[in-house]
Design an enzyme around this catalytic site. Structure first.
Site, mmCIF file in Angstrom:
data_model
loop_
_atom_site.group_PDB
_atom_site.id
_atom_site.type_symbol
_atom_site.label_atom_id
_atom_site.label_comp_id
_atom_site.label_asym_id
_atom_site.label_seq_id
_atom_site.Cartn_x
_atom_site.Cartn_y
_atom_site.Cartn_z
ATOM 1 N N ASP A 1 0.806 -1.224 0.000
ATOM 2 C CA ASP A 1 0.000 0.000 0.000
ATOM 3 C C ASP A 1 0.838 1.274 0.000
ATOM 4 O O ASP A 1 0.394 2.296 -0.491
ATOM 5 C CB ASP A 1 -0.983 -0.013 1.166
ATOM 6 C CG ASP A 1 -2.094 -1.036 0.936
ATOM 7 O OD1 ASP A 1 -2.859 -0.852 -0.012
ATOM 8 O OD2 ASP A 1 -2.175 -2.016 1.690
ATOM 9 N N TYR B 1 -9.772 -0.738 2.425
ATOM 10 C CA TYR B 1 -9.325 -0.634 3.819
ATOM 11 C C TYR B 1 -8.990 0.788 4.226
ATOM 12 O O TYR B 1 -8.591 1.597 3.395
ATOM 13 C CB TYR B 1 -8.048 -1.459 4.024
ATOM 14 C CG TYR B 1 -8.311 -2.840 4.594
ATOM 15 C CD1 TYR B 1 -8.735 -2.970 5.903
ATOM 16 C CD2 TYR B 1 -8.129 -3.983 3.832
ATOM 17 C CE1 TYR B 1 -8.980 -4.230 6.436
ATOM 18 C CE2 TYR B 1 -8.372 -5.244 4.361
ATOM 19 C CZ TYR B 1 -8.800 -5.364 5.668
ATOM 20 O OH TYR B 1 -9.041 -6.596 6.185
#
Ligand SMILES: [Co+2]
Ligand SMILES: [Co+2]
Lengths: 685, 685
Positions: free
Chosen positions: A315, A399
């Site tokens: 990420d 998320y």
């Protein structure tokens, strides 16, 4: 506040402001200036990143030591751009002298995917005839293509496509209504998107087809909750106020609080960066860490079926923890008295952009800091603690990650991460077996097993840059029960293993020995304990990397193979999975595995960096859906043998009485807050 | 509040109050009544404990099910007393029928040491000629014996003295001034005290003598801090208020908060006991745990030299976490809007005593409960969490333990323990080598290595009393990289091992597999995931018991040999190291090792208890002295496959916008607290 900001912008524009701190992120003005300088030589570029090239550490340490006597490190912009045709290039720009000091074209690498890169894909897939065909096969009429959504992910690495073409994989979803959560309606096929051509070049289609879910929507917004019975009405407000203001001071981006002083940086990849963290120990300003940041993360998913092996997002390295950061809001993300900092970035077109309130800085009460009662006479001291929190929240597609850097009065620095947001989901047919690779969190919704593994980059500066790491294991003493050296069998001690060279420092967590790692200055002993002054890494959420040795994730996420690596400091080594992560094959492994080399480099009593991988393994459950209650994990950097006593003894107590005061019935110190009250409790009867 | 309390006392006295809840601790009136009934037959007794004999679970479950249809369980007092001459006896008293229903004399056991037992010893040692002689040898003039102090500890077990005589070991200290901390002046000898004769029967004297420390005092009270430069003045107040009152209701000792409902008990040994914890799941009142308590703890010290092997206090079983509990104070221990509960005990003379404010119940803001932003349009939900905390603080001689039972809105129960107070210390000579068994935390002060190991007793009631425990390990899938079943090597799953019988459940922690334990109701599947409804024990601070197999601690603290034991429920099995812990030899081991027996008992789908040992290994450092900043540890009981969705979805959000609201620019929900403010920050410049 608003006035200050206007003033600061005005100063930047007129050039009358004080020069930025060398650690300060590039301002909007500096970003646009960098773009302008680059454009003089390279006209047609789409910008990927324009960020501060941090000053060389050697130079910076000198400047920090004597800022008035030392030349101020130059402001250098680190530029990454993509030319038409997909050619990637990067360079360094000297903002003062307005020159490009380095420029090069890169082969076989892809810089990270920006938010703009992501935004485009959904529009393309909706119009792609082959995608429409697949949607129709899934049971979605072609006139409903506006109800089709995708979360574009980096492709990970797919050997069929390599890394010369810039790709994304589109995880597909459907929304019956625009306000429905699409994660209840995952589609079973996966288009591959070519970012340069802006088209779909391939669709991965599973052998077993799974038509779109027929379950009713599973939402979390207001209307949905109202329909299901409404909100609970029995939560009374809690007000947190600081009527006399906050206890921290802010000078530009330097924060001064409770003997701590540090610079708050921010970049597009790591998000918050804390630099030059010092502790004022009764007048002596003692360095603790030169730089702390979350440097990388990887989220491998555990379903072995193609193409789910591609789901292992980095990420930070593939999207950027700064680029994805939220604009925070008062009373929602943050409660109390809040100081915000904004973040400046470049966009594709080369303009500067701003995320307002990217960083939140605030204090919280921290409960009992210390307490002791003498059982003889009930003389007592009770002192409440306070903490300072520097935080950000970033959204990585489904998320969210909430990152809290917490400073404590006892000299401890804590990193807390909360995971919330929404599970990544995949389609499943009624009655289908998840085979243990996932959980049916809602009818027709398979949430796959996954890990969230973070890599914390710790650049220690424990009373100076020359440090050494020791592994510490709680170990029973030698000798059997009844032996001379251990007659009662109760002996135990802290077994210390020095990491002299890089290969020795490649280490895993051991829960049985409560393993910790001491970052020591071996040139300085605590005057009382005669042990090295140190900070100890205490981290208990340290799962093993579950993808096997030789697997794609293992190859690409070299940092995640072990809990700890230690390398010799190098200005160029910031990214543990490599500078450009998307579409790396892991052959060779980038970042830490490269830096380890033959493992022979000395890491003893020299300038070192400790890389720590920690996180959680997430086996989803229905409780995590349709939006997941925050799951928290935390690690500590604790001073051990660094101070000669509890450094928080001078925090004013709430209450303190001594034996003689009790014996003489004389005045004791009662500084309890007078705002706390006995609860008026209604009866449940 | 004061009025309520007066009313409640008046009701007790007049007998007009409603009968106590069967789980309620004995009231002062009931305690005195029990004593009176016992005294009818047994005139001369010193009371050690008079506490509620909790109702038989079978009977109680029936009553809880239908209180109006079921006979109310009798109020039974559990009495332990010591007759003159040291004879120990115990019995049960039926308070309604005013009869002694069981009475027996005990041989070879010693009930715990009360605060009164402890208080006497210091007066005795000061007058003992042999102790005075040792003090003089240590460099303390005999006219300074009022400056000599001792922390009386249970003796552990010393084979020279056995367990027929009631003994304490006196850890000796010196205070130059009455307000000095004696822990900087440990003495090197250890008198043994006979509690029945009230005299010193032996003194353990080391071969190497260590005269009293000559270092200057190291204090933490106001005068000392003022002398060293005074308190820091830059902490601004934080006010926490609930202007509309608290969100919980109280009916006697039953607390009702955010769908949770539970009874708060308290006893002299375990302190807080939580009973009949249920969660109201949209109208269905679902049981989760029948009873939760800290049942035992042991603090083994790791110095192998005699007599330090005796330092391994069982703070609950040997002293009582209830007896040692602090009277808490508003704005000091607890901040905000607080509800307190008192605790009633018996004293040696048979009178009832009260510790005011023994239990604190209050709410705290819990940060972000969940958040998600849609990256497409920035539609967002952010909901703040709240927690309810039931807490106590107890002082075990030098140490304090702060125990927080925390209820969360997502169905999680957390146990947090903070360690603070003062290190146990021993004398050392200048230049003496600690040999790794301790740390010189201050000149002349050796703080020995030790562990704090707690035993949590979990009596699960997951949708009913018949439960089964599964061990869960995160495990890579079968098959090498490239194999058919694991082509990419990324497969992983939650490996579940069912504990069918007691022997299978004897298990250790495994950090590598992030081991957890699921308490399941195998008779009920989650309708979505088709997995057993369960609560998962997530605990990461689980060190190995460092004293070796066969050592005294290993024998006496059988519960601490493993992280988890599971036994079949038995009303009589509350104390994992035995009912009477002081001076047990560990031959045979009491408590859990007895209950395990041959390990063949079935624990599958039946009423079970899970015993969990967790804690920390503490290698002291100067930072922990002269009073230790709180060190925290925490574990979770998390619902997994228990709910069909996030049970906190109906907690009102602070902010919520939907895609359609954003597209239509229509009104969004903005319920951010309006009290939070931007900080006004002074410049550090
Ligand atoms: Co997850
Ligand atoms: Co300790």
């Amino acid at each position: 506040m608003a006035l200050n900001r206007l003033k600061s912008i005005a100063q930047q524009v007129t050039g009358s402001s004080p020069p930025p701190h060398p650690f300060d992120p590039l301002t909007n003005v500096e970003i646009e200036k960098a773009v302008e300088i680059v454009r003089r030589d390279h006209v047609k570029l789409n910008f990927n990143a324009v960020t501060l090239r941090e000053p060389a550490k050697k130079e910076m340490l000198k400047w920090l030591e004597e800022p008035s006597q030392t030349p101020r490190p130059l402001r250098i912009a680190d530029v990454i751009a993509i030319a038409p045709g997909g050619k990637v290039c990067e360079g360094l720009v000297d903002l003062k002298n307005e020159t490009i000091i380095k420029w090069e074209a890169l082969e076989g690498v892809q810089p990270l995917i920006t938010m703009e890169d992501l935004q485009i894909v959904e529009h393309i897939v909706r119009k792609d005839p082959k995608v429409i065909e697949q949607c129709v096969l899934s049971g979605i009429p072609k006139e409903d293509m506006h109800k089709v959504y995708c979360d574009p992910w980096t492709i990970g690495y797919d050997h069929r496509f390599g890394n010369t073409v810039r790709l994304q994989q589109a995880l597909m979803y459907y929304r019956p209504h625009v306000d429905d959560s699409q994660y209840s309606y995952p589609l079973d096929f996966c288009p591959i998107y070519d970012a340069d051509k802006q088209e779909i070049i391939h669709i991965d289609i599973p052998e077993v087809r799974r038509p779109v879910n027929q379950a009713k929507p599973n939402n979390y917004h207001v209307d949905a909750i109202e329909k299901e019975g409404g909100y609970r009405t029995d939560i009374k407000p809690i007000h947190i106020t600081q009527p006399d203001g906050v206890s921290f001071k802010v000078d530009g981006r330097v924060i001064d609080w409770q003997n701590w002083k540090f610079h708050v940086g921010f970049n597009y990849k790591e998000g918050i960066v804390l630099n030059n963290i010092t502790y004022n120990d009764k007048g002596a300003v003692r360095p603790t860490f030169y730089r702390l940041s979350l440097a990388e993360m990887v989220v491998p998913y555990g379903n072995p079926e193609h193409p789910h092996q591609r789901k292992h997002a980095f990420d930070l390295g593939e999207y950027g923890g700064g680029y994805m950061t939220n604009s925070l809001s008062l009373g929602c993300d943050c409660k109390g008295a809040i100081h915000y900092m904004d973040a400046a970035f470049v966009n594709r077109a080369g303009e500067s952009t701003t995320i307002k309130n990217a960083i939140c800085i605030h204090e919280e009460d921290a409960g009992i800091l210390f307490k002791h009662t003498d059982f003889r006479d009930e003389s007592v001291i009770v002192t409440r603690g306070r903490k300072l929190i520097v935080s950000q929240v970033f959204t990585a597609a489904n998320y969210e990650y909430c990152v809290y850097w917490v400073f404590h009065q006892d000299g401890t620095i804590q990193l807390e991460i909360k995971l919330t947001g929404i599970l990544n989901t995949y389609a499943m047919n009624p009655g289908e077996d998840t085979k243990g690779w996932g959980t049916e969190v809602y009818p027709g919704v398979n949430a796959h097993n996954h890990q969230h593994l973070f890599c914390l980059r710790i650049d220690p500066n424990i009373d100076g840059p020359n440090n050494t790491v020791f592994q510490v294991d709680a170990t029973p003493g030698a000798g059997a029960v009844g032996s001379k050296e251990n007659p009662y069998g109760n002996a135990f001690f802290a077994e210390r293993t020095k990491y002299s060279k890089v290969s020795e420092a490649i280490s895993d967590y051991d829960g049985v020995t409560s393993r910790t790692w001491d970052m020591c200055n071996t040139n300085k002993l605590n005057p009382y304990s005669h042990k090295h002054v140190s900070y100890k890494l205490v981290s208990r959420e340290v799962p093993k990397l579950l993808p096997k040795e030789g697997s794609l994730v293992w190859k690409r996420a070299g940092f995640a193979r072990h809990a700890v690596h230690v390398t010799k400091y190098d200005d160029d080594q910031l990214c543990p999975a490599g500078r450009h992560v998307p579409q790396t094959s892991g052959e060779p492994s980038r970042g830490i595995p490269e830096w380890i080399a033959d493992g022979e480099a000395s890491i003893e009593n020299t300038d070192i960096v400790l890389w720590h991988t920690f996180g959680i393994t997430h086996f989803p459950a229905p409780e995590d859906f349709p939006v997941m209650p925050a799951e928290s994990m935390s690690l500590l950097l604790r001073p051990r043998n660094f101070f000669t006593k509890n450094p928080a003894l001078d925090v004013p107590p709430s209450y303190c009485s001594t034996p003689s005061q009790i014996a003489n019935k004389s005045q004791v110190l009662d500084a309890a807050d007078k705002v706390s009250k006995l609860a008026v409790v209604g009866s449940a009867a």
